[in-house]
Design a protein around this motif. Structure first.
Motif, short mmCIF file in Angstrom:
data_model
loop_
_atom_site.label_atom_id
_atom_site.label_comp_id
_atom_site.label_asym_id
_atom_site.label_seq_id
_atom_site.Cartn_x
_atom_site.Cartn_y
_atom_site.Cartn_z
N LEU A 189 40.28 27.05 52.04
CA LEU A 189 41.11 28.18 52.45
C LEU A 189 40.19 29.10 53.24
O LEU A 189 39.48 29.93 52.68
CB LEU A 189 41.70 28.89 51.24
N ASP A 190 40.21 28.95 54.54
CA ASP A 190 39.29 29.67 55.42
C ASP A 190 39.95 30.97 55.86
O ASP A 190 41.08 30.95 56.36
CB ASP A 190 38.99 28.78 56.63
N PHE A 191 39.28 32.10 55.66
CA PHE A 191 39.85 33.35 56.18
C PHE A 191 38.77 34.29 56.68
O PHE A 191 37.63 34.25 56.23
CB PHE A 191 40.77 34.02 55.15
N GLU A 192 39.17 35.13 57.62
CA GLU A 192 38.24 36.07 58.25
C GLU A 192 39.00 37.37 58.54
O GLU A 192 40.21 37.35 58.82
CB GLU A 192 37.69 35.48 59.54
N MET A 193 38.28 38.49 58.49
CA MET A 193 38.89 39.81 58.67
C MET A 193 37.99 40.67 59.56
O MET A 193 36.76 40.61 59.45
CB MET A 193 39.06 40.51 57.31
N SER A 194 38.61 41.48 60.39
CA SER A 194 37.86 42.42 61.24
C SER A 194 37.81 43.80 60.61
O SER A 194 38.69 44.18 59.83
CB SER A 194 38.51 42.51 62.62
N PHE A 195 36.78 44.58 61.00
CA PHE A 195 36.61 45.97 60.57
C PHE A 195 36.57 46.09 59.04
O PHE A 195 37.21 46.95 58.44
CB PHE A 195 37.74 46.85 61.14
N VAL A 196 35.80 45.19 58.40
CA VAL A 196 35.72 45.18 56.94
C VAL A 196 34.27 45.11 56.49
O VAL A 196 33.37 44.73 57.24
CB VAL A 196 36.50 44.00 56.34
N THR A 197 34.06 45.47 55.24
CA THR A 197 32.77 45.35 54.58
C THR A 197 32.80 44.18 53.59
O THR A 197 33.85 43.56 53.37
CB THR A 197 32.44 46.62 53.80
N GLN A 198 31.67 43.90 53.00
CA GLN A 198 31.57 42.88 51.98
C GLN A 198 32.57 43.16 50.85
O GLN A 198 33.25 42.24 50.36
CB GLN A 198 30.14 42.88 51.43
N GLU A 199 32.70 44.42 50.45
CA GLU A 199 33.58 44.78 49.34
C GLU A 199 35.04 44.53 49.67
O GLU A 199 35.84 44.16 48.79
CB GLU A 199 33.36 46.25 48.96
N ASP A 200 35.43 44.71 50.94
CA ASP A 200 36.81 44.42 51.35
C ASP A 200 37.13 42.93 51.18
O ASP A 200 38.22 42.56 50.73
CB ASP A 200 37.03 44.82 52.80
N VAL A 201 36.18 42.08 51.54
CA VAL A 201 36.38 40.64 51.39
C VAL A 201 36.44 40.27 49.91
O VAL A 201 37.26 39.43 49.50
CB VAL A 201 35.25 39.86 52.10
N PHE A 202 35.59 40.91 49.09
CA PHE A 202 35.61 40.65 47.66
C PHE A 202 37.01 40.89 47.09
O PHE A 202 37.51 40.12 46.27
CB PHE A 202 34.61 41.55 46.93
N GLN A 257 35.11 33.34 64.06
CA GLN A 257 34.44 34.54 64.57
C GLN A 257 34.92 34.88 65.98
O GLN A 257 35.08 36.05 66.32
CB GLN A 257 32.92 34.33 64.55
N LEU A 258 35.17 33.85 66.76
CA LEU A 258 35.69 34.08 68.11
C LEU A 258 37.11 34.64 68.06
O LEU A 258 37.50 35.43 68.94
CB LEU A 258 35.65 32.78 68.91
N LEU A 259 37.88 34.27 67.04
CA LEU A 259 39.21 34.86 66.88
C LEU A 259 39.10 36.35 66.61
O LEU A 259 39.91 37.15 67.10
CB LEU A 259 39.96 34.16 65.74
N MET A 260 38.10 36.75 65.81
CA MET A 260 37.90 38.18 65.57
C MET A 260 37.50 38.89 66.86
O MET A 260 37.97 39.99 67.16
CB MET A 260 36.83 38.40 64.49
N ALA A 261 36.64 38.24 67.65
CA ALA A 261 36.25 38.82 68.94
C ALA A 261 37.43 38.87 69.91
O ALA A 261 37.43 39.66 70.86
CB ALA A 261 35.11 38.00 69.55
N SER A 262 38.45 38.03 69.65
CA SER A 262 39.65 38.00 70.49
C SER A 262 40.64 39.10 70.12
O SER A 262 41.64 39.29 70.83
CB SER A 262 40.35 36.64 70.36
N GLY A 263 40.39 39.79 69.01
CA GLY A 263 41.27 40.88 68.62
C GLY A 263 42.25 40.55 67.51
O GLY A 263 43.06 41.39 67.13
N PHE A 264 42.20 39.32 66.98
CA PHE A 264 43.04 39.00 65.82
C PHE A 264 42.42 39.64 64.59
O PHE A 264 41.22 39.53 64.36
CB PHE A 264 43.16 37.49 65.64
N ASP A 265 43.25 40.33 63.81
CA ASP A 265 42.71 41.16 62.73
C ASP A 265 42.45 40.37 61.44
O ASP A 265 41.41 40.55 60.81
CB ASP A 265 43.70 42.29 62.44
N LYS A 266 43.39 39.49 61.08
CA LYS A 266 43.24 38.73 59.84
C LYS A 266 43.71 37.30 60.10
O LYS A 266 44.89 37.07 60.38
CB LYS A 266 44.07 39.33 58.70
N TYR A 267 42.80 36.36 59.98
CA TYR A 267 43.11 34.94 60.23
C TYR A 267 42.93 34.14 58.96
O TYR A 267 42.08 34.44 58.12
CB TYR A 267 42.17 34.40 61.32
N PHE A 268 43.73 33.06 58.82
CA PHE A 268 43.44 32.07 57.78
C PHE A 268 43.96 30.72 58.22
O PHE A 268 44.80 30.60 59.12
CB PHE A 268 44.09 32.47 56.44
#
Length: 578
Positions: free
Chosen positions: A232-245, A198-209
């Protein structure tokens, strides 16, 4: 120096050449004047023929050898179609012993999977020589390599997060690590990279894994390794639940299509989405196995109008089955029900004329029997089972009865991987012992309805943007749309009993980061070990881990956990109490 080729590189093209190979003695066969060694390396097995008996002197199974000889055709009647090198053999001219065997082997390598698990784990380095065990680890490597490439191709950036971190009050029990430099203070091993991603998203990284190691001091299960596991841990910024799905199902679908056994049927995308409430009703649990065609029905209201007292005032669930069941089957099912803690198991059988036969038939008024047939969709030849208790117990019992019926009546779909999302989990739950409200799952999730819901709704009615991916009744992944708003965070934690000072102390980085323009973000974390366990059709997760702990969280091979010296304890300011 030791070999010219590995077993996978050897072929008929080398017939007539002098070659040097290396590996372990899998088997020795004496055919009266001519002996044979099956020499095994990581890649395969080659037959070695020995026409000079003195070459075999002192050679035993599992010795590590380097053999030089002439590659030749086997006699046609001795071909072995089960191995790639089955038409060729090496005539040994020279044998060098690289590693001797000094003790009696604790088990036969080729049958190691059949012996006790504690012995296998103590000598895991020998167990891993077994082709089936080794192949699981090779397979695991290929899957992880594919996942990495897949995530990179989808625009995700691989970033490693810390292993030494701060202890968190939520989730499972932490593994703690004492600090040498800071007396009386401790690190913790991460239960998951939750805060860091979550801190990576706050840092401006858009898609992490990352293929993330996670550490939890919890008891083992068949699908859960104690101590550590990988996801397999991943996180995305500016997305909704459906985008993650969409990302989750693409990654898992493509992985299972590529690696599942040939002929397997895999749920097409998009995966079905089942709410937590629906899952608990229809399947009796939040990990539905969709290979089982049986569904649970709610017949509570119907039975409040009947005269069967054990059902009145209780939640009543029903399961309809169309199958022939003997008296013995009913007796075994009743025995199973009582083993769960149920007082009994009511049922009705539907005759050809749509009349009912069973122990509770007399408690259903005649004018209501047609209503039951319509409500449950009954037809001739059906049997309908009834489960009644408090709602949570009724769900639990019905889920187990459904699973038992599916298994014993052979209703489970074969060679299939059936995926679904389960979403809309409750945000909060009531602790039955303390009667205090706490987080149901991930405390960093966004509540549906945001701050307004937290301020105006009964906390136990608030849903969260939380979701799981389930495959064949196994939870493969959990995830959530994260709470990125400091005011929502403060209110959610306050409801769960944490004041703002605790937030600052335990989650200080997120508390601060959310005050500097954090983006909306979401993610999930499919479990790598469970994924591979399913793909390999293994019943136990330890079969797909190179060096697993046993079910009691012990490393029998290396002796962990073990004692340390008094000096080591002093250095980290620890004194062991009796």
């Amino acid at each position: 120096m030791y070999r010219d080729s590995t077993m996978k590189e050897i072929s008929e093209q080398q017939i007539g050449q002098t070659l040097q190979v290396a590996g372990w003695v899998e088997n020795i066969r004496d055919h009266g004047g001519v002996s044979f060694i099956d020499l095994r390396d990581m890649y395969g097995v080659l037959q070695v023929v020995i026409r000079k008996p003195e070459l075999l002197k002192g050679i035993t199974k599992e010795m590590c050898l380097s053999i030089t000889g002439l590659m030749e055709h086997r006699d046609e009647e001795t071909y072995n179609p089960k191995i790639p090198s089955g038409t060729i053999e090496l005539e040994a001219h020279k044998i060098d012993v690289l590693g001797r065997v000094y003790k009696q082997l604790p088990f036969e390598i080729q049958t190691s999977k059949e012996i006790r698990e504690d012995v296998r784990l103590k000598y895991r380095y020998l167990d891993l020589r077994n082709a089936k065990v080794k192949d699981n680890i090779v397979f695991r490597s290929k899957v992880i390599s594919y996942l990495r490439q897949k995530m990179t191709d989808m625009g995700f950036l691989e970033i490693q997060t810390p292993i030494l971190c701060a202890s968190s009050p939520e989730g499972a029990r932490d593994y703690i690590v004492p600090s040498r430099k800071f007396k009386g203070k401790f690190y913790a091993l991460p239960q998951a990279p939750q805060q860091y991603k979550q801190l990576l998203m706050a840092s401006g990284f858009d898609k992490y894994f990352q293929i993330a190691p996670c550490f939890r001091d919890e008891d083992a299960r068949a699908d859960r390794s104690p101590g550590e596991f990988y996801q397999l841990d991943f996180e995305m910024s500016f997305v909704t639940q459906e985008d993650v799905f969409k990302v989750g199902e693409e990654v898992l679908y493509d992985t299972f299509v590529k690696f599942a056994p040939e002929g397997s049927r895999i749920t097409e995308t998009p995966f079905p989405i089942i709410s937590y409430k629906q899952a608990m009703l229809e399947f009796g649990c939040d990990k539905p196995d969709l290979r089982n065609p049986l569904r649970i029905m709610d017949v509570t209201e119907f039975f409040q109008r009947c005269t069967f007292k054990p059902f009145i005032g209780r939640t009543v669930r029903a399961i309809k089955v169309h199958a022939e069941m003997s008296k013995g089957f009913h007796e075994k099912l009743l025995s199973f029900a009582t083993s769960l803690g149920m007082g009994g198991l009511g049922y009705l059988e539907v005759a050809e004329d749509m009349s009912y036969k069973g122990p509770i038939d007399k408690f259903i008024p005649e004018e209501m029997k047609g209503e039951l047939a319509t409500l449950a969709g009954l037809s001739a030849g059906d049997t309908i089972f009834f489960i009644a208790d408090k709602e949570d117990k009724a769900n639990y019992y019905a889920g187990h009865i459904r699973a038992e019926l599916g298994e014993k009546l052979d209703l489970i779909e074969k060679d299939a991987y059936r995926f679904c999302y389960v979403n809309d989990f409750p945000m909060f739950e009531l602790d039955p012992e303390t009667k205090q409200i706490g987080f149901t799952h991930n405390p960093f999730s966004m509540p549906q309805g945001g701050l307004e819901a937290l301020n105006t709704m009964d906390p136990l009615e608030i849903l969260a943007y939380q979701y799981d991916i389930v495959c064949n009744g196994v939870e493969l992944s959990s995830g959530a749309v994260r709470n990125h708003d400091i005011e929502i965070m403060k209110k959610a934690f306050a409801i769960a009993g944490y004041d703002e000072e605790t937030l600052k102390t335990k989650f200080g980085a997120l508390y601060q980061a959310f005050q500097f323009g954090a983006p909306p973000h979401a993610g999930m974390a499919p479990g790598v070990d469970r994924m591979i366990m399913l793909l390999r059709n293994e019943d136990n997760i330890r079969e797909v881990i190179a060096f697993p702990m046993n079910g009691n969280a012990q490393d029998l091979m290396c002796g962990a956990p073990g004692e340390v010296t008094e000096q080591q304890l002093r250095e980290v300011h620890i004194k062991v109490r009796d």
